[in-house]
Design an enzyme around this catalytic site. Structure first.
Site, PDB file in Angstrom:
ATOM      1  N   ASP A   1      -2.865  -2.871  -5.444  1.00 41.88           N
ATOM      2  CA  ASP A   1      -1.875  -3.876  -5.055  1.00 41.88           C
ATOM      3  C   ASP A   1      -0.861  -4.106  -6.175  1.00 41.88           C
ATOM      4  O   ASP A   1       0.348  -4.234  -5.920  1.00 41.88           O
ATOM      5  CB  ASP A   1      -2.562  -5.202  -4.720  1.00 41.88           C
TER       6      ASP A   1
ATOM      7  N   HIS B   1       0.828  -1.205   0.000  1.00 42.22           N
ATOM      8  CA  HIS B   1       0.000   0.000   0.000  1.00 42.22           C
ATOM      9  C   HIS B   1       0.864   1.258   0.000  1.00 42.22           C
ATOM     10  O   HIS B   1       0.538   2.237  -0.692  1.00 42.22           O
ATOM     11  CB  HIS B   1      -0.942   0.009   1.204  1.00 42.22           C
TER      12      HIS B   1
ATOM     13  N   HIS C   1      -0.689 -11.143  -5.119  1.00 44.19           N
ATOM     14  CA  HIS C   1       0.706 -10.760  -4.870  1.00 44.19           C
ATOM     15  C   HIS C   1       1.692 -11.748  -5.492  1.00 44.19           C
ATOM     16  O   HIS C   1       2.742 -11.360  -6.003  1.00 44.19           O
ATOM     17  CB  HIS C   1       0.959 -10.648  -3.367  1.00 44.19           C
TER      18      HIS C   1
ATOM     19  N   HIS D   1      -8.893  -2.020  -5.748  1.00 43.42           N
ATOM     20  CA  HIS D   1      -7.844  -2.372  -4.793  1.00 43.42           C
ATOM     21  C   HIS D   1      -6.846  -3.358  -5.390  1.00 43.42           C
ATOM     22  O   HIS D   1      -5.645  -3.281  -5.106  1.00 43.42           O
ATOM     23  CB  HIS D   1      -8.422  -2.947  -3.500  1.00 43.42           C
TER      24      HIS D   1
END
Length: 286
Positions: free
Chosen positions: A218, A56, A241, A214
């Site tokens: 990321d 973030h 991720h 979001h």
């Protein structure tokens, strides 16, 4: 605390508060320092010193165009704050950023690279200019469903459309994160929690497609571990991720897939090669 840094320094985490005689460890904010990606992005050095949930803050830095910075942290995980990049953006705006007297280095994607994991994939492709993200998610719940968003990254777009998008998860996943000592501060104040048949948060969503926003945030943060702004297109389906880390590593390990380009870009807000003029998130002095 976020400390200004000289031109050409790059971004580093200064990890303090470790139980090894008070030593401090500098951890590079680079793809080769990624040590885990299961629930968040974790950076580690050779000694085992680590800092988790860096994505973030890294997204905020990439979104605002900040290239040189030292991030001092005395614990194992970045604060979750409200679950988005917005508090970091606000703190940086409070102290200000300035253009540095040097050319800015970019990583220009020259040929496609792609990784797959299950039904998902992530790829980096050449593009005429700038950095564009084409992110698609697909969840087997009507509360999310299939969402796609295409974003051309600029400071204005990041502030307006991406920075406030909060992390999200199913109630069962939030509980798993706690068991693994991640997201220990997670609550309805900083995480969009998805129950069996409803969004648990009383205030609901900030956007109807906050979930894919979001995931875009990321990706911006994870890909910022390239060490320089990317010029190209990032395309993903059902990303996370791990996929972000793998596609970046695949790009960087193939020296024919990218070129280093030094130029002084024309930025809408003038944030070219920038550094903060004073520390942000500094401790109170009065």
């Amino acid at each position: 605390m976020l400390h200004p840094a000289d031109a050409g320094s790059g971004i580093w985490f200064l990890r303090t508060g470790l139980a090894d005689g008070g030593r401090e460890h500098l951890i590079a904010a680079r793809h080769y320092a990624v040590g885990a990606t299961k629930l968040c992005t974790v950076l580690r050095d050779e000694s085992g010193a680590s800092v988790a949930t860096v994505e973030h803050l890294m997204a905020a830095l990439a979104g605002l165009g900040i290239d040189n910075l030292t991030i001092e942290i005395d614990g194992p995980e970045m604060p979750i704050l409200d679950g988005s990049s917005a508090p970091f953006v606000a703190a940086i705006d409070q102290v200000g950023i300035v253009e540095q007297a040097s050319y800015r280095r970019f990583i220009k994607v020259l040929k496609p690279v792609r990784v797959e994991e299950g039904a998902g994939f992530a790829e980096l492709r050449p593009a005429d200019k700038g950095f564009k993200l084409d992110v698609e998610i697909d969840f087997d719940t009507p509360l999310i469903g299939r969402q796609r968003r295409i974003t051309t990254l600029t400071p204005q777009v990041f502030r307006r459309e991406i920075a406030r998008a909060r992390t999200f998860g199913f109630m069962r996943d939030v509980e798993m994160a706690w068991k693994n000592n991640f997201a220990l501060g997670a609550s309805l104040d900083n995480t969009v929690v998805i129950g069996e048949d409803r969004i648990v948060n009383p205030e609901g969503l900030r956007w109807a497609d906050e979930f894919v926003r979001h995931k875009t945030l990321d990706a911006i943060g994870d890909l910022a571990l390239s060490g320089a702004p990317l010029q190209g297109l990032y395309r993903s389906y059902r990303p996370g991720h791990t996929l972000n880390a793998k596609v970046l590593a695949k790009l960087m390990e193939d020296r024919t897939a990218y070129a280093l380009v030094d130029e002084r870009p024309v930025r809408e807000s003038g944030h070219a090669g920038v550094v903060m003029t004073a520390p942000a998130f500094a401790p109170e002095t009065n």
